[in-house]
Motif scaffolding. Sequence first.
Motif, PDB file in Angstrom:
ATOM      1  N   CYS A 142       0.365  13.965   9.257  1.00  0.00           N
ATOM      2  CA  CYS A 142      -0.002  14.318  10.517  1.00  0.00           C
ATOM      3  C   CYS A 142      -1.048  13.717  11.124  1.00  0.00           C
ATOM      4  O   CYS A 142      -1.110  13.268  12.335  1.00  0.00           O
ATOM      5  N   GLU A 143      -2.095  13.581  10.481  1.00  0.00           N
ATOM      6  CA  GLU A 143      -3.527  12.987  11.036  1.00  0.00           C
ATOM      7  C   GLU A 143      -3.008  11.629  11.338  1.00  0.00           C
ATOM      8  O   GLU A 143      -3.789  10.988  12.154  1.00  0.00           O
ATOM      9  N   ALA A 144      -2.520  10.914  10.302  1.00  0.00           N
ATOM     10  CA  ALA A 144      -2.114   9.388  10.344  1.00  0.00           C
ATOM     11  C   ALA A 144      -1.391   9.213  11.481  1.00  0.00           C
ATOM     12  O   ALA A 144      -1.423   8.170  12.047  1.00  0.00           O
ATOM     13  N   VAL A 145      -0.503  10.166  12.045  1.00  0.00           N
ATOM     14  CA  VAL A 145       0.943   9.859  13.125  1.00  0.00           C
ATOM     15  C   VAL A 145      -0.166  10.043  14.193  1.00  0.00           C
ATOM     16  O   VAL A 145       0.130   9.288  15.329  1.00  0.00           O
ATOM     17  N   ALA A 146      -1.057  11.201  14.290  1.00  0.00           N
ATOM     18  CA  ALA A 146      -1.614  11.391  15.673  1.00  0.00           C
ATOM     19  C   ALA A 146      -2.732  10.326  15.892  1.00  0.00           C
ATOM     20  O   ALA A 146      -2.733   9.830  17.129  1.00  0.00           O
ATOM     21  N   ALA A 147      -3.456   9.639  14.835  1.00  0.00           N
ATOM     22  CA  ALA A 147      -4.185   8.512  15.204  1.00  0.00           C
ATOM     23  C   ALA A 147      -3.428   7.271  15.428  1.00  0.00           C
ATOM     24  O   ALA A 147      -3.777   6.348  16.547  1.00  0.00           O
ATOM     25  N   ASP A 148      -2.146   6.984  14.977  1.00  0.00           N
ATOM     26  CA  ASP A 148      -1.240   5.841  15.390  1.00  0.00           C
ATOM     27  C   ASP A 148      -0.843   6.027  16.870  1.00  0.00           C
ATOM     28  O   ASP A 148      -1.006   5.196  17.611  1.00  0.00           O
ATOM     29  N   LEU A 149      -0.450   7.364  17.371  1.00  0.00           N
ATOM     30  CA  LEU A 149      -0.156   7.558  18.755  1.00  0.00           C
ATOM     31  C   LEU A 149      -1.214   7.318  19.582  1.00  0.00           C
ATOM     32  O   LEU A 149      -1.048   6.949  20.826  1.00  0.00           O
ATOM     33  N   ARG A 150      -2.281   7.787  19.275  1.00  0.00           N
ATOM     34  CA  ARG A 150      -3.625   7.613  19.985  1.00  0.00           C
ATOM     35  C   ARG A 150      -3.650   6.000  20.259  1.00  0.00           C
ATOM     36  O   ARG A 150      -3.940   5.573  21.556  1.00  0.00           O
ATOM     37  N   SER A 151      -3.465   5.277  19.226  1.00  0.00           N
ATOM     38  CA  SER A 151      -3.759   3.721  19.529  1.00  0.00           C
ATOM     39  C   SER A 151      -2.677   3.137  20.442  1.00  0.00           C
ATOM     40  O   SER A 151      -2.677   2.056  21.284  1.00  0.00           O
ATOM     41  N   ARG A 152      -1.384   3.731  20.381  1.00  0.00           N
ATOM     42  CA  ARG A 152      -0.245   3.307  21.239  1.00  0.00           C
ATOM     43  C   ARG A 152      -0.085   3.757  22.469  1.00  0.00           C
ATOM     44  O   ARG A 152       0.400   3.065  23.531  1.00  0.00           O
ATOM     45  N   THR A 153      -0.630   4.995  22.872  1.00  0.00           N
ATOM     46  CA  THR A 153      -0.671   5.778  23.916  1.00  0.00           C
ATOM     47  C   THR A 153      -1.897   5.856  24.797  1.00  0.00           C
ATOM     48  O   THR A 153      -2.020   6.247  26.006  1.00  0.00           O
ATOM     49  N   GLY A 154      -3.078   6.032  23.974  1.00  0.00           N
ATOM     50  CA  GLY A 154      -4.164   6.309  24.443  1.00  0.00           C
ATOM     51  C   GLY A 154      -4.567   7.835  24.686  1.00  0.00           C
ATOM     52  O   GLY A 154      -5.463   8.508  25.146  1.00  0.00           O
ATOM     53  N   LEU A 155      -3.674   8.479  24.156  1.00  0.00           N
ATOM     54  CA  LEU A 155      -3.473  10.123  24.111  1.00  0.00           C
ATOM     55  C   LEU A 155      -3.937  10.555  22.957  1.00  0.00           C
ATOM     56  O   LEU A 155      -3.690  10.077  21.869  1.00  0.00           O
ATOM     57  N   ALA A 192       0.761  -1.378  -0.014  1.00  0.00           N
ATOM     58  CA  ALA A 192       0.019  -0.119   0.024  1.00  0.00           C
ATOM     59  C   ALA A 192       0.791   1.393   0.086  1.00  0.00           C
ATOM     60  O   ALA A 192       0.520   2.301  -0.646  1.00  0.00           O
ATOM     61  N   ALA A 193       2.029   1.308   0.832  1.00  0.00           N
ATOM     62  CA  ALA A 193       2.833   2.438   0.769  1.00  0.00           C
ATOM     63  C   ALA A 193       3.489   2.625  -0.467  1.00  0.00           C
ATOM     64  O   ALA A 193       3.615   3.744  -1.029  1.00  0.00           O
ATOM     65  N   VAL A 194       3.795   1.659  -1.146  1.00  0.00           N
ATOM     66  CA  VAL A 194       4.732   1.610  -2.609  1.00  0.00           C
ATOM     67  C   VAL A 194       3.452   2.245  -3.562  1.00  0.00           C
ATOM     68  O   VAL A 194       3.903   3.041  -4.119  1.00  0.00           O
ATOM     69  N   ALA A 195       2.312   1.686  -3.626  1.00  0.00           N
ATOM     70  CA  ALA A 195       1.391   2.234  -4.224  1.00  0.00           C
ATOM     71  C   ALA A 195       1.032   3.634  -4.406  1.00  0.00           C
ATOM     72  O   ALA A 195       0.929   4.408  -5.216  1.00  0.00           O
ATOM     73  N   ALA A 196       0.820   4.045  -2.949  1.00  0.00           N
ATOM     74  CA  ALA A 196       0.603   5.510  -2.595  1.00  0.00           C
ATOM     75  C   ALA A 196       1.607   6.433  -3.288  1.00  0.00           C
ATOM     76  O   ALA A 196       1.385   7.354  -3.575  1.00  0.00           O
ATOM     77  N   THR A 197       2.927   5.783  -3.057  1.00  0.00           N
ATOM     78  CA  THR A 197       4.248   6.830  -3.337  1.00  0.00           C
ATOM     79  C   THR A 197       4.084   6.734  -4.790  1.00  0.00           C
ATOM     80  O   THR A 197       4.481   7.864  -5.323  1.00  0.00           O
ATOM     81  N   ALA A 251       4.250   7.211   3.485  1.00  0.00           N
ATOM     82  CA  ALA A 251       4.237   6.839   4.962  1.00  0.00           C
ATOM     83  C   ALA A 251       2.821   6.853   5.289  1.00  0.00           C
ATOM     84  O   ALA A 251       2.373   6.058   6.260  1.00  0.00           O
ATOM     85  N   ALA A 252       2.023   8.053   5.015  1.00  0.00           N
ATOM     86  CA  ALA A 252       0.527   8.020   5.325  1.00  0.00           C
ATOM     87  C   ALA A 252      -0.171   6.752   5.254  1.00  0.00           C
ATOM     88  O   ALA A 252      -1.027   6.082   5.703  1.00  0.00           O
ATOM     89  N   ALA A 253       0.067   6.201   3.828  1.00  0.00           N
ATOM     90  CA  ALA A 253      -0.723   4.779   3.576  1.00  0.00           C
ATOM     91  C   ALA A 253      -0.259   3.748   4.441  1.00  0.00           C
ATOM     92  O   ALA A 253      -1.037   2.746   4.751  1.00  0.00           O
ATOM     93  N   ALA A 254       1.230   3.533   4.680  1.00  0.00           N
ATOM     94  CA  ALA A 254       1.450   2.471   5.518  1.00  0.00           C
ATOM     95  C   ALA A 254       0.786   2.565   6.982  1.00  0.00           C
ATOM     96  O   ALA A 254       0.528   1.672   7.560  1.00  0.00           O
ATOM     97  N   LEU A 255       0.712   3.767   7.424  1.00  0.00           N
ATOM     98  CA  LEU A 255       0.140   3.942   8.894  1.00  0.00           C
ATOM     99  C   LEU A 255      -1.627   3.757   8.898  1.00  0.00           C
ATOM    100  O   LEU A 255      -1.834   3.293   9.903  1.00  0.00           O
ATOM    101  N   THR A 256      -1.965   3.682   7.647  1.00  0.00           N
ATOM    102  CA  THR A 256      -3.392   3.527   7.802  1.00  0.00           C
ATOM    103  C   THR A 256      -3.760   2.278   6.940  1.00  0.00           C
ATOM    104  O   THR A 256      -4.750   2.284   6.573  1.00  0.00           O
ATOM    105  N   ASP A 257      -2.637   1.488   6.727  1.00  0.00           N
ATOM    106  CA  ASP A 257      -3.061   0.221   5.856  1.00  0.00           C
ATOM    107  C   ASP A 257      -3.991  -0.663   6.695  1.00  0.00           C
ATOM    108  O   ASP A 257      -3.767  -1.152   7.750  1.00  0.00           O
TER     109      ASP A 257
END
Length: 384
Positions: free
Chosen positions: A71-84, A44-49, A275-281
Amino acid sequence: MVRPNSRFTHVQPFDIDKVAAAAGADPDVLRMENLDTDVPPPPAAVAATTESLRAGTGNSWLPFTGLPVLCEAVAADLRSRTGLDFDPLRQVAVTSGGTSAVLPTLLATTEPGDPVVLTDPTYAGLLQRVRLSGARPHLVPLRVEGGRWRLDRDALAAVPAAAALLLMSPSMPSGVVLDRDDWAAVARLCERTGAYLIYDAAMERLVFDGRPRVNPCQVDGLAERTIIIGSVSKEYRMIGWRIGWVAGPPDVMARIMVATVYNTTVAGGFQQHGAAAALTDPAGGGVAEAAAEYQARHDTVIAQLDGFPVVRADGGWSCLVDAEALGLGAGELSARLLDRGRIAATPMTAWGATVAPRYVRLVFSNEPVERLSELRARFTAALP
Protein backbone atom coordinates in the motif's frame (compact mmCIF):
# COMPACT_ATOMS: atom_id res chain seq x y z
CA MET A 1 -34.82 -24.89 -15.27
CA VAL A 2 -32.49 -22.00 -14.52
CA ARG A 3 -34.21 -19.13 -12.76
CA PRO A 4 -33.97 -15.87 -14.77
CA ASN A 5 -31.51 -13.23 -13.57
CA SER A 6 -31.70 -9.78 -15.11
CA ARG A 7 -28.01 -9.06 -14.49
CA PHE A 8 -27.09 -11.61 -17.15
CA THR A 9 -29.62 -10.53 -19.79
CA HIS A 10 -27.13 -8.44 -21.77
CA VAL A 11 -23.82 -9.91 -20.57
CA GLN A 12 -21.81 -11.29 -23.49
CA PRO A 13 -19.23 -14.07 -23.16
CA PHE A 14 -15.56 -13.71 -24.02
CA ASP A 15 -14.43 -15.29 -27.28
CA ILE A 16 -10.75 -15.31 -26.32
CA ASP A 17 -10.84 -18.76 -24.76
CA LYS A 18 -12.67 -20.18 -27.78
CA VAL A 19 -10.05 -18.84 -30.18
CA ALA A 20 -7.25 -20.08 -27.92
CA ALA A 21 -8.82 -23.55 -27.72
CA ALA A 22 -9.17 -23.69 -31.50
CA ALA A 23 -5.52 -22.70 -31.91
CA GLY A 24 -4.42 -25.47 -29.56
CA ALA A 25 -0.70 -25.84 -28.93
CA ASP A 26 0.45 -25.57 -32.55
CA PRO A 27 3.78 -23.68 -32.40
CA ASP A 28 3.27 -22.39 -35.94
CA VAL A 29 0.24 -20.32 -34.90
CA LEU A 30 0.88 -16.63 -34.19
CA ARG A 31 -0.68 -16.14 -30.74
CA MET A 32 -2.39 -12.77 -31.09
CA GLU A 33 -5.66 -13.57 -29.32
CA ASN A 34 -4.84 -12.97 -25.66
CA LEU A 35 -3.00 -10.39 -23.53
CA ASP A 36 -0.14 -12.64 -22.55
CA THR A 37 3.44 -11.48 -22.95
CA ASP A 38 6.83 -13.09 -23.43
CA VAL A 39 8.62 -9.98 -22.10
CA PRO A 40 9.86 -11.14 -18.67
CA PRO A 41 8.85 -9.56 -15.37
CA PRO A 42 11.32 -7.55 -13.28
CA PRO A 43 14.04 -9.74 -11.71
CA ALA A 44 13.57 -7.84 -8.46
CA ALA A 45 9.92 -8.90 -8.35
CA VAL A 46 10.76 -12.54 -9.00
CA ALA A 47 13.41 -12.49 -6.26
CA ALA A 48 11.10 -10.85 -3.71
CA THR A 49 8.30 -13.30 -4.44
CA THR A 50 10.66 -16.27 -4.14
CA GLU A 51 12.05 -14.97 -0.85
CA SER A 52 8.53 -14.43 0.52
CA LEU A 53 7.65 -18.02 -0.36
CA ARG A 54 10.84 -19.28 1.28
CA ALA A 55 10.33 -17.23 4.43
CA GLY A 56 6.57 -17.71 4.61
CA THR A 57 5.97 -13.99 5.02
CA GLY A 58 2.91 -13.88 2.75
CA ASN A 59 0.93 -16.87 4.01
CA SER A 60 -1.80 -14.99 5.86
CA TRP A 61 -5.37 -13.76 5.53
CA LEU A 62 -4.32 -10.34 6.83
CA PRO A 63 -4.42 -7.44 6.28
CA PHE A 64 -7.63 -7.73 4.26
CA THR A 65 -7.00 -4.57 2.23
CA GLY A 66 -3.33 -5.19 1.50
CA LEU A 67 0.11 -5.46 3.06
CA PRO A 68 1.40 -2.09 4.32
CA VAL A 69 4.59 -2.47 2.25
CA LEU A 70 2.55 -2.67 -0.95
CA CYS A 71 0.00 0.00 0.00
CA GLU A 72 2.87 2.36 0.76
CA ALA A 73 4.57 1.52 -2.54
CA VAL A 74 1.32 2.16 -4.42
CA ALA A 75 0.85 5.51 -2.66
CA ALA A 76 4.40 6.54 -3.56
CA ASP A 77 3.90 5.48 -7.18
CA LEU A 78 0.65 7.44 -7.38
CA ARG A 79 2.37 10.50 -5.93
CA SER A 80 4.89 10.41 -8.77
CA ARG A 81 2.13 10.02 -11.38
CA THR A 82 -0.45 12.46 -10.01
CA GLY A 83 1.34 14.83 -7.66
CA LEU A 84 -1.22 13.89 -4.99
CA ASP A 85 -0.72 12.31 -1.58
CA PHE A 86 -2.74 9.13 -0.92
CA ASP A 87 -3.05 7.77 2.61
CA PRO A 88 -1.84 4.15 2.26
CA LEU A 89 -4.26 2.92 4.92
CA ARG A 90 -7.40 4.89 4.05
CA GLN A 91 -7.08 5.51 0.31
CA VAL A 92 -5.45 2.36 -1.11
CA ALA A 93 -6.87 -1.17 -1.28
CA VAL A 94 -5.05 -4.13 -2.83
CA THR A 95 -7.08 -6.45 -5.06
CA SER A 96 -6.62 -9.76 -6.87
CA GLY A 97 -5.62 -8.13 -10.15
CA GLY A 98 -6.72 -4.78 -11.51
CA THR A 99 -9.99 -5.94 -13.04
CA SER A 100 -11.03 -7.43 -9.67
CA ALA A 101 -11.19 -3.84 -8.44
CA VAL A 102 -13.76 -2.85 -11.05
CA LEU A 103 -16.85 -4.56 -9.70
CA PRO A 104 -16.38 -3.41 -6.07
CA THR A 105 -15.80 0.13 -7.36
CA LEU A 106 -18.97 0.03 -9.46
CA LEU A 107 -20.96 -1.32 -6.51
CA ALA A 108 -19.68 1.57 -4.40
CA THR A 109 -20.40 4.33 -6.94
CA THR A 110 -23.60 3.33 -8.76
CA GLU A 111 -27.17 2.27 -8.13
CA PRO A 112 -28.99 -0.32 -10.28
CA GLY A 113 -29.92 1.25 -13.60
CA ASP A 114 -27.45 4.12 -13.31
CA PRO A 115 -25.65 5.03 -16.56
CA VAL A 116 -21.90 4.42 -16.73
CA VAL A 117 -19.99 5.94 -19.66
CA LEU A 118 -17.43 3.83 -21.54
CA THR A 119 -15.87 4.09 -24.97
CA ASP A 120 -16.79 1.87 -27.92
CA PRO A 121 -14.55 -0.14 -28.29
CA THR A 122 -13.54 -0.84 -24.70
CA TYR A 123 -12.21 -3.82 -22.78
CA ALA A 124 -14.94 -6.45 -22.52
CA GLY A 125 -14.02 -7.03 -18.89
CA LEU A 126 -15.02 -3.44 -18.11
CA LEU A 127 -18.18 -3.36 -20.21
CA GLN A 128 -19.57 -6.66 -18.95
CA ARG A 129 -18.80 -5.82 -15.32
CA VAL A 130 -20.93 -2.69 -15.65
CA ARG A 131 -23.80 -4.94 -16.71
CA LEU A 132 -23.16 -7.45 -13.93
CA SER A 133 -23.18 -4.64 -11.36
CA GLY A 134 -26.71 -3.72 -12.43
CA ALA A 135 -25.64 -0.39 -13.89
CA ARG A 136 -26.30 0.50 -17.54
CA PRO A 137 -23.52 1.13 -20.07
CA HIS A 138 -23.65 4.33 -22.11
CA LEU A 139 -21.15 3.86 -24.93
CA VAL A 140 -19.38 6.84 -26.51
CA PRO A 141 -17.74 5.97 -29.83
CA LEU A 142 -14.11 6.21 -30.76
CA ARG A 143 -13.61 7.47 -34.32
CA VAL A 144 -10.78 6.72 -36.72
CA GLU A 145 -9.14 9.96 -37.84
CA GLY A 146 -5.91 9.98 -39.82
CA GLY A 147 -5.45 6.26 -39.22
CA ARG A 148 -5.65 6.63 -35.43
CA TRP A 149 -8.39 6.40 -32.84
CA ARG A 150 -9.85 9.58 -31.37
CA LEU A 151 -12.50 10.15 -28.71
CA ASP A 152 -15.75 11.56 -30.09
CA ARG A 153 -15.94 14.60 -27.79
CA ASP A 154 -19.23 15.77 -29.28
CA ALA A 155 -20.84 12.46 -28.34
CA LEU A 156 -19.29 12.71 -24.89
CA ALA A 157 -20.67 16.22 -24.41
CA ALA A 158 -24.14 14.99 -25.39
CA VAL A 159 -24.31 12.39 -22.58
CA PRO A 160 -27.37 13.44 -20.55
CA ALA A 161 -26.57 11.73 -17.23
CA ALA A 162 -23.92 9.53 -15.65
CA ALA A 163 -23.06 8.08 -12.27
CA ALA A 164 -19.54 7.21 -13.40
CA LEU A 165 -17.21 7.19 -16.37
CA LEU A 166 -15.09 4.05 -16.71
CA LEU A 167 -12.15 4.89 -18.96
CA MET A 168 -8.71 3.53 -19.79
CA SER A 169 -5.67 5.18 -21.41
CA PRO A 170 -4.00 3.61 -23.29
CA SER A 171 -7.15 1.63 -23.75
CA MET A 172 -7.70 -1.99 -24.64
CA PRO A 173 -8.30 -3.07 -27.32
CA SER A 174 -7.84 0.06 -29.45
CA GLY A 175 -4.64 1.54 -28.01
CA VAL A 176 -6.19 5.02 -27.94
CA VAL A 177 -4.43 7.49 -25.65
CA LEU A 178 -6.58 10.28 -24.23
CA ASP A 179 -4.95 13.72 -24.39
CA ARG A 180 -5.38 16.71 -22.11
CA ASP A 181 -8.29 18.09 -24.15
CA ASP A 182 -10.05 14.70 -23.90
CA TRP A 183 -9.64 14.69 -20.13
CA ALA A 184 -10.87 18.28 -19.95
CA ALA A 185 -14.03 17.16 -21.77
CA VAL A 186 -14.34 14.32 -19.25
CA ALA A 187 -13.98 16.85 -16.41
CA ARG A 188 -16.81 18.97 -17.83
CA LEU A 189 -19.11 15.95 -18.02
CA CYS A 190 -18.23 14.88 -14.47
CA GLU A 191 -18.93 18.40 -13.21
CA ARG A 192 -22.26 18.59 -15.03
CA THR A 193 -23.52 15.15 -13.95
CA GLY A 194 -21.79 14.69 -10.59
CA ALA A 195 -20.16 11.50 -11.89
CA TYR A 196 -17.07 9.77 -10.61
CA LEU A 197 -14.24 9.01 -13.01
CA ILE A 198 -13.07 5.40 -12.64
CA TYR A 199 -9.71 5.39 -14.38
CA ASP A 200 -8.05 2.12 -15.36
CA ALA A 201 -4.37 3.08 -15.39
CA ALA A 202 -2.99 -0.42 -16.03
CA MET A 203 -1.15 0.66 -19.21
CA GLU A 204 -0.57 4.33 -18.47
CA ARG A 205 3.18 4.32 -19.21
CA LEU A 206 3.02 2.05 -22.27
CA VAL A 207 2.76 4.86 -24.83
CA PHE A 208 4.39 5.13 -28.26
CA ASP A 209 6.20 7.80 -30.27
CA GLY A 210 7.03 9.90 -27.23
CA ARG A 211 3.40 10.89 -26.76
CA PRO A 212 2.78 12.84 -23.54
CA ARG A 213 1.19 10.93 -20.68
CA VAL A 214 -1.61 12.80 -18.97
CA ASN A 215 -2.95 11.39 -15.73
CA PRO A 216 -6.51 12.70 -15.27
CA CYS A 217 -5.75 13.78 -11.70
CA GLN A 218 -3.51 16.46 -13.24
CA VAL A 219 -6.54 18.04 -14.98
CA ASP A 220 -8.60 20.71 -13.21
CA GLY A 221 -11.75 19.31 -11.62
CA LEU A 222 -10.83 15.62 -11.77
CA ALA A 223 -8.54 14.94 -8.80
CA GLU A 224 -11.38 14.95 -6.27
CA ARG A 225 -13.60 12.76 -8.51
CA THR A 226 -11.10 10.18 -9.76
CA ILE A 227 -10.81 6.59 -8.57
CA ILE A 228 -7.65 4.98 -9.95
CA ILE A 229 -7.34 1.27 -10.68
CA GLY A 230 -3.86 -0.12 -11.30
CA SER A 231 -1.98 -3.39 -11.45
CA VAL A 232 1.41 -4.97 -12.12
CA SER A 233 0.06 -7.13 -14.96
CA LYS A 234 0.75 -4.88 -17.95
CA GLU A 235 3.50 -2.37 -17.18
CA TYR A 236 5.49 -4.87 -15.12
CA ARG A 237 4.51 -8.00 -17.13
CA MET A 238 3.43 -9.78 -13.92
CA ILE A 239 0.19 -11.32 -15.19
CA GLY A 240 0.35 -14.47 -13.05
CA TRP A 241 0.84 -12.54 -9.81
CA ARG A 242 -2.78 -11.30 -9.95
CA ILE A 243 -2.11 -8.14 -7.95
CA GLY A 244 -3.90 -4.85 -8.48
CA TRP A 245 -5.16 -1.94 -6.43
CA VAL A 246 -7.73 0.80 -6.26
CA ALA A 247 -7.15 4.27 -4.83
CA GLY A 248 -9.35 7.32 -4.50
CA PRO A 249 -11.03 9.86 -2.23
CA PRO A 250 -11.33 8.58 1.37
CA ASP A 251 -15.14 8.69 1.57
CA VAL A 252 -15.79 6.46 -1.41
CA MET A 253 -12.77 4.29 -0.64
CA ALA A 254 -14.39 3.32 2.66
CA ARG A 255 -17.23 1.73 0.67
CA ILE A 256 -14.90 0.25 -1.94
CA MET A 257 -12.82 -1.41 0.77
CA VAL A 258 -15.90 -3.09 2.23
CA ALA A 259 -16.93 -4.37 -1.20
CA THR A 260 -13.37 -5.53 -1.94
CA VAL A 261 -13.03 -7.47 1.31
CA TYR A 262 -16.38 -9.22 0.90
CA ASN A 263 -15.58 -9.99 -2.74
CA THR A 264 -12.16 -11.68 -2.42
CA THR A 265 -11.15 -11.35 1.28
CA VAL A 266 -7.47 -10.74 0.44
CA ALA A 267 -5.02 -10.80 -2.45
CA GLY A 268 -2.10 -13.24 -2.40
CA GLY A 269 0.49 -12.24 0.18
CA PHE A 270 3.53 -13.73 -1.54
CA GLN A 271 2.61 -11.93 -4.75
CA GLN A 272 2.11 -8.65 -2.87
CA HIS A 273 5.75 -8.72 -1.80
CA GLY A 274 6.73 -9.22 -5.44
CA ALA A 275 4.50 -6.34 -6.54
CA ALA A 276 6.00 -4.03 -3.92
CA ALA A 277 9.47 -4.90 -5.21
CA ALA A 278 8.44 -4.06 -8.77
CA LEU A 279 7.04 -0.67 -7.77
CA THR A 280 10.15 0.24 -5.80
CA ASP A 281 12.72 -1.30 -8.15
CA PRO A 282 15.62 1.19 -8.61
CA ALA A 283 15.86 -0.05 -12.21
CA GLY A 284 12.27 1.05 -12.85
CA GLY A 285 10.97 -2.47 -13.31
CA GLY A 286 11.95 -2.49 -16.96
CA VAL A 287 8.84 -0.50 -17.90
CA ALA A 288 10.57 1.84 -20.35
CA GLU A 289 12.37 -1.04 -22.04
CA ALA A 290 9.14 -3.03 -22.31
CA ALA A 291 7.32 -0.04 -23.82
CA ALA A 292 10.05 0.29 -26.46
CA GLU A 293 9.79 -3.41 -27.29
CA TYR A 294 6.00 -3.22 -27.63
CA GLN A 295 6.32 -0.21 -29.92
CA ALA A 296 8.76 -2.12 -32.14
CA ARG A 297 6.28 -4.96 -32.37
CA HIS A 298 3.37 -2.61 -33.04
CA ASP A 299 5.30 -0.83 -35.77
CA THR A 300 6.11 -4.18 -37.37
CA VAL A 301 2.42 -5.07 -37.43
CA ILE A 302 1.55 -1.73 -39.03
CA ALA A 303 4.30 -2.05 -41.64
CA GLN A 304 3.37 -5.63 -42.46
CA LEU A 305 -0.30 -4.72 -42.91
CA ASP A 306 0.28 -1.60 -44.99
CA GLY A 307 -2.72 -1.34 -47.29
CA PHE A 308 -4.95 -3.35 -44.97
CA PRO A 309 -7.58 -1.56 -42.81
CA VAL A 310 -5.59 -1.70 -39.58
CA VAL A 311 -5.78 1.21 -37.12
CA ARG A 312 -2.59 2.39 -35.42
CA ALA A 313 -2.40 2.23 -31.63
CA ASP A 314 -0.83 5.05 -29.63
CA GLY A 315 0.06 2.68 -26.79
CA GLY A 316 -0.74 -0.61 -25.12
CA TRP A 317 -0.49 -4.21 -26.29
CA SER A 318 -2.90 -4.47 -29.24
CA CYS A 319 -4.40 -2.87 -32.33
CA LEU A 320 -7.52 -3.50 -34.42
CA VAL A 321 -8.17 -4.50 -38.02
CA ASP A 322 -11.49 -3.65 -39.65
CA ALA A 323 -13.11 -6.89 -40.83
CA GLU A 324 -16.07 -5.21 -42.49
CA ALA A 325 -13.76 -3.08 -44.60
CA LEU A 326 -12.46 -6.39 -45.94
CA GLY A 327 -15.99 -7.51 -46.75
CA LEU A 328 -16.15 -9.94 -43.83
CA GLY A 329 -17.72 -10.17 -40.41
CA ALA A 330 -15.34 -10.11 -37.45
CA GLY A 331 -16.07 -13.73 -36.60
CA GLU A 332 -15.49 -14.81 -40.19
CA LEU A 333 -12.20 -12.93 -40.41
CA SER A 334 -11.05 -14.46 -37.12
CA ALA A 335 -11.85 -17.95 -38.43
CA ARG A 336 -10.08 -17.33 -41.75
CA LEU A 337 -6.99 -15.96 -40.03
CA LEU A 338 -6.72 -19.10 -37.92
CA ASP A 339 -7.67 -21.69 -40.53
CA ARG A 340 -5.74 -20.27 -43.48
CA GLY A 341 -3.19 -17.88 -42.01
CA ARG A 342 -2.40 -19.63 -38.72
CA ILE A 343 -3.08 -16.46 -36.75
CA ALA A 344 -5.14 -16.64 -33.55
CA ALA A 345 -7.01 -13.33 -33.23
CA THR A 346 -10.18 -12.45 -31.31
CA PRO A 347 -13.33 -10.81 -32.78
CA MET A 348 -14.46 -7.81 -30.75
CA THR A 349 -18.08 -8.94 -30.47
CA ALA A 350 -18.38 -8.33 -26.71
CA TRP A 351 -16.24 -5.20 -26.64
CA GLY A 352 -18.75 -2.51 -27.64
CA ALA A 353 -22.00 -1.92 -29.53
CA THR A 354 -21.72 -0.34 -32.98
CA VAL A 355 -17.97 0.22 -33.46
CA ALA A 356 -16.22 -2.73 -31.81
CA PRO A 357 -18.10 -5.65 -33.41
CA ARG A 358 -16.68 -4.91 -36.87
CA TYR A 359 -13.07 -5.34 -35.66
CA VAL A 360 -10.65 -8.14 -34.87
CA ARG A 361 -7.91 -7.57 -32.29
CA LEU A 362 -4.25 -8.24 -32.99
CA VAL A 363 -2.23 -8.59 -29.78
CA PHE A 364 1.49 -8.05 -30.34
CA SER A 365 2.71 -8.49 -26.74
CA ASN A 366 3.41 -12.21 -26.97
CA GLU A 367 5.12 -12.49 -30.36
CA PRO A 368 8.62 -11.19 -31.24
CA VAL A 369 9.33 -8.97 -34.22
CA GLU A 370 10.81 -11.88 -36.14
CA ARG A 371 7.56 -13.84 -36.11
CA LEU A 372 5.41 -10.75 -36.63
CA SER A 373 7.37 -10.16 -39.83
CA GLU A 374 5.42 -13.09 -41.31
CA LEU A 375 2.12 -11.27 -40.79
CA ARG A 376 1.56 -9.99 -44.32
CA ALA A 377 2.07 -13.39 -45.90
CA ARG A 378 -0.27 -14.97 -43.40
CA PHE A 379 -2.98 -12.31 -43.93
CA THR A 380 -2.69 -12.74 -47.70
CA ALA A 381 -3.13 -16.49 -47.34
CA ALA A 382 -6.21 -15.97 -45.17
CA LEU A 383 -8.10 -13.58 -47.43
CA PRO A 384 -9.92 -14.35 -50.69
